[in-house]
Scaffold this motif. Structure first.
Motif, PDB file in Angstrom:
ATOM      1  N   VAL A 256     -70.948 -29.813  29.143  1.00 52.64           N
ATOM      2  CA  VAL A 256     -70.180 -30.953  28.660  1.00 52.64           C
ATOM      3  C   VAL A 256     -70.746 -32.283  28.952  1.00 52.64           C
ATOM      4  O   VAL A 256     -71.364 -32.443  30.211  1.00 52.64           O
ATOM      5  CB  VAL A 256     -68.613 -31.179  29.494  1.00 52.64           C
ATOM      6  CG1 VAL A 256     -67.863 -32.013  29.263  1.00 52.64           C
ATOM      7  CG2 VAL A 256     -67.873 -29.654  29.499  1.00 52.64           C
ATOM      8  N   GLU A 257     -70.687 -33.386  28.183  1.00 55.02           N
ATOM      9  CA  GLU A 257     -71.259 -34.477  28.510  1.00 55.02           C
ATOM     10  C   GLU A 257     -70.319 -35.481  28.549  1.00 55.02           C
ATOM     11  O   GLU A 257     -69.198 -35.335  27.898  1.00 55.02           O
ATOM     12  CB  GLU A 257     -72.338 -34.791  27.470  1.00 55.02           C
ATOM     13  CG  GLU A 257     -72.001 -35.007  26.192  1.00 55.02           C
ATOM     14  CD  GLU A 257     -73.080 -35.156  25.290  1.00 55.02           C
ATOM     15  OE1 GLU A 257     -74.292 -35.278  25.677  1.00 55.02           O
ATOM     16  OE2 GLU A 257     -72.758 -35.167  24.102  1.00 55.02           O
ATOM     17  N   GLU A 258     -70.653 -36.693  29.297  1.00 52.87           N
ATOM     18  CA  GLU A 258     -69.768 -37.710  29.719  1.00 52.87           C
ATOM     19  C   GLU A 258     -69.275 -38.645  28.498  1.00 52.87           C
ATOM     20  O   GLU A 258     -68.304 -39.216  28.466  1.00 52.87           O
ATOM     21  CB  GLU A 258     -70.507 -38.528  30.501  1.00 52.87           C
ATOM     22  CG  GLU A 258     -70.584 -37.918  32.068  1.00 52.87           C
ATOM     23  CD  GLU A 258     -70.993 -38.991  33.081  1.00 52.87           C
ATOM     24  OE1 GLU A 258     -70.632 -40.269  32.876  1.00 52.87           O
ATOM     25  OE2 GLU A 258     -71.411 -38.605  34.020  1.00 52.87           O
ATOM     26  N   SER A 259     -69.977 -38.231  27.310  1.00 50.40           N
ATOM     27  CA  SER A 259     -69.581 -38.946  26.154  1.00 50.40           C
ATOM     28  C   SER A 259     -68.331 -38.181  25.263  1.00 50.40           C
ATOM     29  O   SER A 259     -67.634 -38.805  24.480  1.00 50.40           O
ATOM     30  CB  SER A 259     -70.686 -39.055  24.982  1.00 50.40           C
ATOM     31  OG  SER A 259     -70.822 -37.557  24.544  1.00 50.40           O
TER      32      SER A 259
ATOM     33  N   PRO B  73     -74.706 -29.885  25.088  1.00 48.74           N
ATOM     34  CA  PRO B  73     -75.877 -30.529  25.474  1.00 48.74           C
ATOM     35  C   PRO B  73     -76.898 -29.466  25.653  1.00 48.74           C
ATOM     36  O   PRO B  73     -78.154 -29.487  25.382  1.00 48.74           O
ATOM     37  CB  PRO B  73     -75.597 -31.341  26.837  1.00 48.74           C
ATOM     38  CG  PRO B  73     -74.042 -31.729  26.657  1.00 48.74           C
ATOM     39  CD  PRO B  73     -73.544 -30.657  25.595  1.00 48.74           C
TER      40      PRO B  73
ATOM     41  N   PRO C 121     -71.793 -28.799  34.070  1.00 48.28           N
ATOM     42  CA  PRO C 121     -73.019 -29.437  33.612  1.00 48.28           C
ATOM     43  C   PRO C 121     -73.911 -28.831  32.815  1.00 48.28           C
ATOM     44  O   PRO C 121     -74.089 -27.699  32.651  1.00 48.28           O
ATOM     45  CB  PRO C 121     -74.050 -29.684  34.872  1.00 48.28           C
ATOM     46  CG  PRO C 121     -73.364 -28.640  35.950  1.00 48.28           C
ATOM     47  CD  PRO C 121     -71.940 -28.508  35.316  1.00 48.28           C
ATOM     48  N   GLY C 122     -74.218 -29.550  31.859  1.00 50.36           N
ATOM     49  CA  GLY C 122     -75.030 -29.032  30.591  1.00 50.36           C
ATOM     50  C   GLY C 122     -74.038 -28.501  29.488  1.00 50.36           C
ATOM     51  O   GLY C 122     -74.491 -28.354  28.369  1.00 50.36           O
TER      52      GLY C 122
ATOM     53  N   ARG D 218     -78.852 -27.718  22.918  1.00 50.82           N
ATOM     54  CA  ARG D 218     -79.687 -28.515  21.752  1.00 50.82           C
ATOM     55  C   ARG D 218     -81.154 -28.056  21.863  1.00 50.82           C
ATOM     56  O   ARG D 218     -81.717 -28.155  20.807  1.00 50.82           O
ATOM     57  CB  ARG D 218     -79.393 -29.842  22.141  1.00 50.82           C
ATOM     58  CG  ARG D 218     -78.115 -30.290  21.877  1.00 50.82           C
ATOM     59  CD  ARG D 218     -77.714 -31.779  21.999  1.00 50.82           C
ATOM     60  NE  ARG D 218     -76.484 -32.206  22.132  1.00 50.82           N
ATOM     61  CZ  ARG D 218     -75.924 -33.096  22.618  1.00 50.82           C
ATOM     62  NH1 ARG D 218     -76.557 -33.805  23.496  1.00 50.82           N
ATOM     63  NH2 ARG D 218     -74.535 -33.217  22.582  1.00 50.82           N
TER      64      ARG D 218
ATOM     65  N   ALA E 236     -67.951 -33.239  33.213  1.00 45.16           N
ATOM     66  CA  ALA E 236     -69.118 -32.631  33.159  1.00 45.16           C
ATOM     67  C   ALA E 236     -69.803 -32.348  34.190  1.00 45.16           C
ATOM     68  O   ALA E 236     -70.661 -31.591  34.427  1.00 45.16           O
ATOM     69  CB  ALA E 236     -69.861 -34.039  32.475  1.00 45.16           C
ATOM     70  N   GLU E 237     -69.067 -32.780  35.643  1.00 43.82           N
ATOM     71  CA  GLU E 237     -69.490 -32.603  36.876  1.00 43.82           C
ATOM     72  C   GLU E 237     -69.277 -30.940  37.144  1.00 43.82           C
ATOM     73  O   GLU E 237     -69.875 -30.275  37.808  1.00 43.82           O
ATOM     74  CB  GLU E 237     -68.646 -33.552  37.825  1.00 43.82           C
ATOM     75  CG  GLU E 237     -69.228 -32.862  39.274  1.00 43.82           C
ATOM     76  CD  GLU E 237     -68.684 -33.900  40.417  1.00 43.82           C
ATOM     77  OE1 GLU E 237     -68.595 -33.756  41.618  1.00 43.82           O
ATOM     78  OE2 GLU E 237     -67.928 -34.962  39.872  1.00 43.82           O
TER      79      GLU E 237
ATOM     80  N   SER F 209     -66.483 -37.453  33.043  1.00 45.81           N
ATOM     81  CA  SER F 209     -67.480 -37.522  34.111  1.00 45.81           C
ATOM     82  C   SER F 209     -66.829 -36.235  34.854  1.00 45.81           C
ATOM     83  O   SER F 209     -67.864 -35.638  35.341  1.00 45.81           O
ATOM     84  CB  SER F 209     -67.487 -38.617  34.953  1.00 45.81           C
ATOM     85  OG  SER F 209     -66.390 -39.053  35.604  1.00 45.81           O
TER      86      SER F 209
ATOM     87  N   THR G 144     -62.657 -34.116  21.753  1.00 40.78           N
ATOM     88  CA  THR G 144     -63.864 -35.172  21.304  1.00 40.78           C
ATOM     89  C   THR G 144     -63.023 -36.123  20.531  1.00 40.78           C
ATOM     90  O   THR G 144     -63.871 -36.887  19.611  1.00 40.78           O
ATOM     91  CB  THR G 144     -65.040 -34.585  20.498  1.00 40.78           C
ATOM     92  OG1 THR G 144     -64.113 -33.744  19.302  1.00 40.78           O
ATOM     93  CG2 THR G 144     -65.627 -33.563  21.268  1.00 40.78           C
TER      94      THR G 144
END
Length: 393
Positions: free
Chosen positions: A127-130, A296, A124-125, A299, A120-121, A117, A89
């Motif tokens: 890791v996020e693309e940010s 993600p 999913p859930g 949350r 995150a692929e 990306s 991060t």
């Protein structure tokens, strides 16, 4: 060691690994004794989240983990080689992955850096693309610690290892500076060699013959969410995910997410009947709340179950494997968990029979490396390692 009897105290994942490897080495008579009934693991093994990551800040820990993966992968259907994502991060953390790629490649792994990306692929859930980026180690994976332990027990039993259940070891028996067996409620079981693989209960038993186990039990939170519609509950396919900068890790358990955090002050644990303790809301809840904000899928997920498990730390983060320095005939396989248990059992068995495959220099894990240390010094040196367990450098 043909004709000599080895008694292993503890049938968790470490004790089961020791028994499996002793049998593979052809040790004549091996008996494993455990206080629990067969198939019941309320100890640290039964509470472990089952992550097996091989990269480590210490090269020998990495080798032990790789030996564990080699063993677990031979157990049909029990090792899920889904890989591990270390999520960055910050740009500083992302830059550090270059060292991890080099170190992992030298070990024979194939780590690579992914853009946000791509990470995150894969997860999913989780890791996020940010995110800034991620390190992916495809050889890592996840296991069910209880199933792995049962499989190792079955393997050892098939090779002639005996198991005695519902038999608490009350103390070790010693004569003329040598351990000669263990005392049960029903009497003394004689042994030429006793191996303590009793986890957090090891120090209590060692103390009955004047030996010390230089480690500190600590408490640790882990939580499970309610079932999620985003997860199918099929075989594990999603990578383990770690956020090393935030001391957070997570994985899937069927249709649930599981997550833990080291982002709190370490809590030394008093001895107790089990490795599961009452959850400490004041200390653990803020750490888990921060973890939920970071990941993600967590949350909005409902947390269905929270546990407080106890495991052991040493002053250098390495397990205790080898002969106890204070008394002959007593060996330790302590301060280890699922990630390294396969390698620990292999190393101890090799030492007992006097062979070496060059896995790890035994001196690095020898309990005698802390000879002369006071209990206070062991505690002060161990606790700062609490957050560093899953760091790769």
């Amino acid at each position: 060691m043909a004709g000599r009897r080895v008694v292993v105290v503890g049938a968790g994942v470490v004790g089961a690994s020791v028994a499996h490897h002793l049998a593979e080495q052809g040790v004549g008579e091996v008996l494993v004794i455990d206080a629990r009934s067969e198939g019941t693991l309320p100890g640290s093994t039964g509470l472990a989240p089952g992550l097996v990551g091989q990269l480590s800040a210490d090269r020998d820990l990495a080798r032990l983990a790789m030996a564990s993966v080699e063993l677990y992968a031979r157990l049909p259907g029990l090792f899920h080689r889904v890989g591990c994502l270390e999520v960055a991060t910050s740009e500083e953390r992302l830059a550090s992955f270059a060292d991890d790629v080099r170190d992992g490649t030298e070990l024979g792994l194939t780590p690579r850096v992914l853009d946000p990306s791509s990470a995150a692929e894969l997860a999913p859930g989780l890791v996020e693309e940010s995110a800034t980026g991620a390190l992916f180690v495809p050889e890592d994976g996840a296991v069910d610690p209880v199933a792995v332990t049962a499989a190792l027990i079955g393997s050892a039993r098939a090779r002639g290892v005996l198991f005695r259940w519902n038999s608490p070891v009350r103390q070790l028996e010693e004569h003329n500076g040598r351990v000669i067996g263990v005392r049960l409620d029903s009497g003394v079981v004689r042994a030429d060699t006793v191996v303590l693989a009793a986890g957090i209960w090891g120090p209590t038993l060692a103390a009955t013959v004047g030996a010390r186990v230089p480690m500190v039990p600590v408490e640790h939170p882990y939580a499970f969410t309610a079932p999620s519609e985003d997860l199918t509950g099929e075989a594990i396919t999603m990578p383990i995910v770690r956020y090393p900068e935030h001391a957070v890790y997570c994985r899937t358990h069927g249709t649930r997410y599981g997550f833990g955090s080291y982002d709190h002050e370490p809590l030394p644990a008093a001895m107790g009947a089990t490795a599961g303790r009452a959850f400490r809301d004041k200390t653990f809840e803020p750490a888990l709340a921060k973890a939920r904000k970071l990941v993600p899928a967590l949350r909005t997920a409902e947390v269905e179950k929270r546990i407080n498990g106890v495991f052991a730390l040493t002053p250098d983060e390495l397990p205790l494997v080898g002969p106890a320095p204070e008394v002959r005939g007593l060996w330790l396989a302590e301060a280890s968990w699922v990630t390294h248990a396969g390698g620990v059992g292999k190393l101890l068995a090799e030492q007992l029979v006097g062979v070496s495959t060059g896995l790890v220099d035994p001196a690095r894990l020898a309990p005698a490396r802390f000879a002369g240390w006071s209990a206070d010094r062991v505690t002060r040196a161990s606790l700062p390692h609490y957050r560093g367990i899953y760091l790769t450098h």
